[in-house]
Motif scaffolding. Structure first.
Motif, PDB file in Angstrom:
ATOM      1  N   ASP A  10       0.673 123.068 -21.988  1.00 25.48           N
ATOM      2  CA  ASP A  10       1.848 123.557 -22.725  1.00 25.48           C
ATOM      3  C   ASP A  10       1.647 124.999 -23.186  1.00 25.48           C
ATOM      4  N   GLN A  14       4.004 128.131 -21.890  1.00 24.16           N
ATOM      5  CA  GLN A  14       4.775 128.936 -22.843  1.00 24.16           C
ATOM      6  C   GLN A  14       4.789 130.401 -22.430  1.00 24.16           C
ATOM      7  N   ALA A  73      12.819 126.198 -27.599  1.00 29.98           N
ATOM      8  CA  ALA A  73      12.223 124.863 -27.655  1.00 29.98           C
ATOM      9  C   ALA A  73      10.753 124.867 -27.224  1.00 29.98           C
ATOM     10  N   HIS A  76       9.136 125.868 -30.647  1.00 32.18           N
ATOM     11  CA  HIS A  76       9.516 125.224 -31.897  1.00 32.18           C
ATOM     12  C   HIS A  76       9.946 123.778 -31.644  1.00 32.18           C
ATOM     13  N   THR A  77       9.606 122.909 -32.586  1.00 34.98           N
ATOM     14  CA  THR A  77      10.161 121.562 -32.557  1.00 34.98           C
ATOM     15  C   THR A  77      11.524 121.573 -33.245  1.00 34.98           C
ATOM     16  N   THR A 160      10.683 117.885 -29.304  1.00 35.23           N
ATOM     17  CA  THR A 160      10.721 119.090 -28.472  1.00 35.23           C
ATOM     18  C   THR A 160      11.864 118.975 -27.476  1.00 35.23           C
ATOM     19  N   HIS A 163      12.044 118.585 -23.304  1.00 39.46           N
ATOM     20  CA  HIS A 163      10.783 117.930 -22.950  1.00 39.46           C
ATOM     21  C   HIS A 163      10.743 116.559 -23.616  1.00 39.46           C
TER      22      HIS A 163
END
Length: 307
Positions: A10, A14, A73, A76-77, A160, A163
């Motif tokens: 992840d 990103q 996203a 950040h959640t 998330t 995802h």
């Protein structure tokens, strides 16, 4: 499912998302908006091809508008009360992706009819029919993506977006329908129609260089579809195997997690590639007019000689 963390994947994706999404968003918006201006304002009259290309540009713009939310996203959640908004954005993303796939397949069918059946084309091809096909594509993909609203657990807390679908989203029925109707069927239609169109153009006795240009453009369009969309659907199938515990090895799971992120990023690049192809598709339409005239003339001569 085995306890296998993909946090390192992840973190890597990103950075990859920013490196790909930012230029795709900037150039994709500019190119597709310019294409819409040309199709809607500058062209003297609408044709079947311009209607399909306008629909494709609209699909690409819809997908591009979801990229800022995907980038947000990734870092950040989202709070639980934004779950409906997230499902709506996810639905639009897949509406745009599979709407583009079906629009490209429709362009291939339209081109096949025009080149291989010039007499029937006068009856089948029309601006009205092209508009009807485009509307049906929108209705179909919107209905087909509606189950996305059920793919999230309502009590999962912060989540998330884009995802982490629930297991329902990775059910066998969902994945089979997505792979079969979302990719394999339109891909088969595109390949068959493109091959038949290429054969007809090559069989033409005309030595016009525009004919050879048309053949190369069809090859390019075929590659522009298969190269980005084939890997992401292979990755979706592999992720299905992971989520349903057919693949348990942690290293393989991490490789598949990376593969699906990279392949989806590559699929998004088609928003720019489509915009660059508009000019060449329009050029192809103009260049095939002479081939169509030759095909009609050849068919008439054959009918006359058989009488």
């Amino acid at each position: 499912m085995t306890n296998c963390s993909t946090k390192d994947v992840d973190t890597l994706t990103q950075k990859l998302d920013l490196a790909i999404y930012v230029p795709v968003l900037v150039f994709g918006l500019a190119l597709n908006i310019a294409a819409l201006v040309v199709f809607c304002q500058l062209l003297r009259k609408w044709t079947e091809s311009s209607i399909y290309m306008t629909n494709l540009a609209l699909m690409d713009l819809l997908l591009l508008l979801q990229l800022p939310f995907k980038m947000h996203a990734a870092y950040h959640t989202w709070e639980e009360n934004k779950m409906l908004l997230c499902s709506f954005l996810e639905s639009l993303y897949f509406v745009a992706m599979y709407g583009s796939i079906y629009t490209i397949a429709s362009i291939a069918i339209d081109r096949y009819i025009a080149i291989n059946h010039p007499f029937r084309a006068k009856q089948v091809r029309s601006k009205k029919n092209a508009m009807i096909v485009c509307v049906l594509i929108w209705v179909f993909v919107m209905a087909a993506t509606s189950p996305i609203y059920t793919f999230r657990n309502k009590k999962e807390g912060n989540f998330t977006c884009f995802h982490g679908f629930s297991k329902k989203g990775w059910s066998t029925a969902i994945i089979v329908c997505l792979e079969l109707f979302g990719f394999l069927l339109p891909a088969a239609v595109l390949v068959v129609c493109s091959i038949q169109s290429i054969r007809t153009l090559k069989a033409s006795k005309s030595s016009n260089p525009k004919k050879q240009a048309g053949v190369r453009i069809i090859y390019s369009s075929l590659a522009a579809f298969l190269v980005p969309f084939t890997p992401c659907h292979i990755a979706i199938f592999l992720q299905y195997l992971v989520r349903n515990e057919f693949i348990l090895d942690c290293k393989q799971q991490k490789n598949i997690a990376l593969f699906i992120q990279v392949s989806m990023n590559i699929a998004n690049v088609t928003c720019c590639l489509d915009a660059l192809c508009y000019y060449f598709i329009a050029k192809e339409v103009r260049s095939t007019k002479e081939t169509l005239k030759l095909s009609i003339s050849r068919a008439r001569n054959t009918s006359t000689s058989e009488v």
